[in-house]
Design an enzyme around this catalytic site. Structure first.
Site, PDB file in Angstrom:
ATOM      1  N   GLU A  65      62.248   0.028  15.534  1.00 22.40           N
ATOM      2  CA  GLU A  65      62.376  -0.256  14.105  1.00 22.40           C
ATOM      3  C   GLU A  65      63.760  -0.796  13.769  1.00 22.40           C
ATOM      4  O   GLU A  65      63.899  -1.735  12.982  1.00 22.40           O
ATOM      5  CB  GLU A  65      62.108   1.016  13.286  1.00 22.40           C
ATOM      6  CG  GLU A  65      60.721   1.602  13.492  1.00 22.40           C
ATOM      7  CD  GLU A  65      60.675   2.662  14.580  1.00 22.40           C
ATOM      8  OE1 GLU A  65      59.919   3.638  14.419  1.00 22.40           O
ATOM      9  OE2 GLU A  65      61.398   2.516  15.594  1.00 22.40           O
ATOM     10  N   CYS A 104      65.367   6.629  12.455  1.00 20.56           N
ATOM     11  CA  CYS A 104      64.815   5.334  12.060  1.00 20.56           C
ATOM     12  C   CYS A 104      64.380   5.342  10.595  1.00 20.56           C
ATOM     13  O   CYS A 104      64.505   4.331   9.901  1.00 20.56           O
ATOM     14  CB  CYS A 104      63.624   4.978  12.955  1.00 20.56           C
ATOM     15  SG  CYS A 104      64.083   4.616  14.647  1.00 20.56           S
ATOM     16  N   SER A 156      44.718   3.301  58.790  1.00 23.35           N
ATOM     17  CA  SER A 156      44.205   3.083  57.438  1.00 23.35           C
ATOM     18  C   SER A 156      44.870   1.948  56.692  1.00 23.35           C
ATOM     19  O   SER A 156      44.429   1.592  55.599  1.00 23.35           O
ATOM     20  CB  SER A 156      44.372   4.361  56.613  1.00 23.35           C
ATOM     21  OG  SER A 156      45.749   4.691  56.480  1.00 23.35           O
TER      22      SER A 156
END
Length: 346
Positions: free
Chosen positions: A57, A89, A173
């Site tokens: 903001e 804010c 894997s």
């Protein structure tokens, strides 16, 4: 035609996305200021800056300058009203003489929890809450889960062949999936505060568990996620330094939540995946499927441990998205009781 509140909130969401990997454990908030009398103005956008800089903001208000007087400010999350790393804010919005504030979600953090909205209204500012709330909820879900439960949002990453196998009988894997899927998995790591693996995986594969993405994709100020192991890792493990954890999955998440982790990515192995799945503590499953088949029942599966004993006990969720990544598929799956309204059509 004037841009709608929903479109403006989506603009704020986009602004917040830019700080997603740079601000945690703070929320990646976005804001947009639209000057009075000019509804088609491109808007002054802002996002929360780093781990100690100004909130979204304030960034948007500074960009707007004198244009903030009488303006409408859109914020994805309720403006704060307390002193922390930065000033409140809500106070900055009042001082800028903004006329109207549109908020996506009330902040569940107990230090805010409606007080920012109350202070704005007490100053005579019109406040509307809940615009594009489902979309904001989806964007800020890890932060919201942490503030509501004290635990991080849990993502379980799995990679397998189409017959659901993750490793050959001899234990090999690596590289089941292709390069695009592996790059996408690194993006999952980048979105997470902690990457968790079992001690068996650390010993067998010796993974680094670091984020490796092309230059410029991570942004200035990006910090590697913390690495954690369930159990004890060898002294020379590539994943060190790391956090060694013990206890039940719930106790592990409690500890990581206390450390401020908003999102934890579980990367294996099959025993750890089973523990968290069986405990019902996975918020999202990300499954990468390769167009390959082991073709037998001796290769290793996705989970190691007892499964549902009967079809009536089968675990069921919902597929929230499917994407092609090269020759592989990525399937996102959520537990049925936690389906994200932004993806479920609710």
């Amino acid at each position: 035609m004037a841009t709608t509140d929903i479109e403006r909130m989506r603009q704020a969401i986009t602004a917040g996305d830019a700080s997603r990997r740079l601000v945690s454990p703070r929320p990646w908030v976005g804001a947009v200021v639209v000057p009075a009398g000019d509804p088609d103005h491109v808007g002054f956008a802002g996002a929360t800056q780093g781990r100690s800089g100004p909130h979204a903001e304030v960034v948007a208000l500074e960009a707007a300058g004198a244009g903030a007087v009488g303006a409408t400010l859109y914020a994805t999350l309720e403006p704060c009203s307390h002193h922390g790393r930065t000033g409140p804010c809500a106070e900055a919005i009042i001082e800028a003489r903004v006329a109207r504030v549109v908020v996506g979600l009330v902040d569940p953090d107990p230090k805010v929890a409606g007080e920012g909205i109350a202070s704005l209204r007490a100053a005579g500012i019109e406040v509307e809450v809940g615009v594009a709330a489902a979309e904001v909820e989806r964007q800020l879900l890890p932060y919201l889960v942490h503030r509501r439960t004290g635990r991080p949002y849990v993502v379980l990453k799995l990679a397998a062949t189409l017959d659901g196998r993750t490793a050959a009988p001899d234990g090999t894997s690596q590289w089941i999936t292709g390069a695009e899927a592996r790059l996408d998995a690194h993006r999952l790591r980048a979105d997470s505060d902690v990457v968790l693996a079992g001690a068996g995986t650390i010993r067998a594969d010796d993974p680094a568990l670091t984020v490796r993405l092309p230059d410029g994709e991570l942004g200035v100020g990006f910090e590697q996620p913390q690495r954690a192991v369930l159990g004890h890792a060898p002294d020379g493990a590539r994943a060190r330094p790391l956090i060694e954890l013990s206890g039940s999955p719930a106790e592990v998440l409690d500890e990581l939540g206390e450390r401020g982790a908003l999102q934890v990515l579980i990367e294996g192995g099959a025993a750890v995946a089973h523990e968290f799945h069986a405990a019902g503590l996975v918020d999202r499953y990300v499954v990468y499927l390769a167009p390959a088949l082991f073709g037998g029942d001796d290769a290793r599966g996705l989970f190691a441990g007892p499964g549902s004993p009967t079809i009536d006990d089968l675990w069921r969720g919902a597929i929230t998205s499917v994407a092609h990544l090269g020759g592989d598929l990525r399937i996102d799956l959520s537990p049925a009781h936690t389906i994200d309204p932004a993806t479920s059509g609710a």
